[in-house]
Structure formats: structure tokens, C-alpha cells
Design an enzyme around this catalytic site. Sequence first.
Site, PDB file in Angstrom:
ATOM      1  N   ILE A 165       0.847  -1.195   0.000  1.00 49.74           N
ATOM      2  CA  ILE A 165       0.000   0.000   0.000  1.00 49.74           C
ATOM      3  C   ILE A 165       0.881   1.242   0.000  1.00 49.74           C
ATOM      4  O   ILE A 165       1.796   1.365   0.820  1.00 49.74           O
ATOM      5  CB  ILE A 165      -0.921   0.017   1.241  1.00 49.74           C
ATOM      6  CG1 ILE A 165      -1.717  -1.288   1.341  1.00 49.74           C
ATOM      7  CG2 ILE A 165      -1.860   1.214   1.213  1.00 49.74           C
ATOM      8  CD1 ILE A 165      -2.463  -1.444   2.656  1.00 49.74           C
ATOM      9  N   CYS A 166       0.602   2.155  -0.905  1.00 52.51           N
ATOM     10  CA  CYS A 166       1.329   3.419  -0.959  1.00 52.51           C
ATOM     11  C   CYS A 166       0.564   4.438  -0.116  1.00 52.51           C
ATOM     12  O   CYS A 166      -0.378   5.076  -0.597  1.00 52.51           O
ATOM     13  CB  CYS A 166       1.463   3.893  -2.410  1.00 52.51           C
ATOM     14  SG  CYS A 166       2.278   5.494  -2.555  1.00 52.51           S
ATOM     15  N   LEU A 167       0.946   4.550   1.143  1.00 54.66           N
ATOM     16  CA  LEU A 167       0.272   5.444   2.076  1.00 54.66           C
ATOM     17  C   LEU A 167       1.340   6.045   2.992  1.00 54.66           C
ATOM     18  O   LEU A 167       2.058   5.311   3.672  1.00 54.66           O
ATOM     19  CB  LEU A 167      -0.769   4.669   2.880  1.00 54.66           C
ATOM     20  CG  LEU A 167      -1.766   5.475   3.705  1.00 54.66           C
ATOM     21  CD1 LEU A 167      -2.593   6.405   2.821  1.00 54.66           C
ATOM     22  CD2 LEU A 167      -2.678   4.529   4.484  1.00 54.66           C
TER      23      LEU A 167
END
EC number: 2.3.2.23
Length: 240
Positions: A165-167
Site C-alpha cells: 500500500i502506498c500510504l
Amino acid sequence: MVPGILTAPFPSSPPVPPACAQRASQSRRAIPFPRRPRPRARDAGPPRRDASTAAPPPASLASPALGGEGGDGSIMASMQKRLQKELLALQNDPPPGMTLNEKSVQNSITQWIVDMEGAPGTLYEGEKFQLLFKFSSRYPFDSPQVMFTGENIPVHPHVYSNGHICLSILTEDWSPALSVQSVCLSIISMLSSCKEKRRPPDNSFYVRTCNKNPKKTKWWYHGPNTMLLLSSVPLKCQSA
């Protein structure tokens, strides 16, 4: 003496020392003193130990602030206390659509699986996902490792097909004030605000070259940030 008659002197006898001199000479004689007995083994004290063979100090005496060997126990106890508190909070008051998988925490408290269901009225309504949380001994000062797992990985511009996840709050914007519930709410909001189901543009390259641990990836973010930086998009990913 009669004049004209030679007289031979009587042989002189050796002078007799007075009694006080005799007593003085006797007093000057060496008087043997008894030798001091050597101390027995039990009085000799503990034997000296060479530095190379000296035993390490007890773990409880090491400074945890310095990250020594003894500090690991204190840090681990602090981490477990924090996780137990968050575990109870997630069980008693879970975010909407989130449920803790009880089986995942039976053997270890450092790895959780959270069952997730897509929010009603969104592109993911009715879909079911699983989030994997892994905690290091330095949690909450170190962010958890969070990724989607299982057979169904949501198709989203910020979610790669391997579950990463790109967070930004999972990496550089993490704070010890955040929690598992904060991360869950951020991911729910990220999915709910999606307008189009699609993978990140570099999905194929990233999945082939990235590390299994998403925290080993160096992320670059750009674009206007919405609440909790949910609209950040990776320009490039590089496996550390």
C-alpha cells in the site's frame, strides 16, 4: 716497688664488664618474632577475573535508552503493553467494516490479520479483504508493516497487486500517536474515495523488483494531499 729490682708486671686479666653492661648486651640480642600466619583460602577474598572472561552484566542493568542488550526486554514489555491495549480497543470498538481475526493473535501478539469489508455505496461494496499487520519490538516508535493479504487484493491506484500500500502514514508520516485503528480508518477512507478501479502505473515493474517488506521501499509522494495524505501517489519506487 723496690728501686733496682726489676719486677715483671702481673698478667692483666681481662676487664670484667659491669653488670649493667652485661644486661645491655643481653637485651640487644635478636629476639625472634613469630611469623604472621598466611590467610586461609576463605579469608583471601574472591579471585580476580580477567576482563576477557568476565560475565556480562545482568540484562536488567543495561540501559534500554542506549539500545543495549538489556534494553530489549524493557522495550519488548513496553511494546506488548501497547499492543494489548490496542487489541482490546479493536475488539471492543472496531472501525466500520473491520473485524479482528481472533485466530491470528492466538500464537503471537506481534502479527494481526484484520478482516475488512468494502463500505456501502463505494466501488468496493460487498468485497472482502484482509489486512496484515506486523509489529516490530520498537512499536509504536516504529511504524507497523501493513499490507493486503489473501486471495483478493483490492484494485486501487495506491495498492499494488502484491498487497503493498502506498500510504505516507505507513512510512515517513508515521507518528507514535497513531494506532492500528488510525491506520484502518485511513485505508477505509482511501478505498471509499476511489473513483476508478485501476492498478498503479508501475505495478508490473514494482512487483518484480520490490522487497517483500513494503517498509523497505523508498517512496516518493506528490500531488495535493487530502485528509491523512490519502491522495499521495508514488512517482517512483525503489527497493532498498
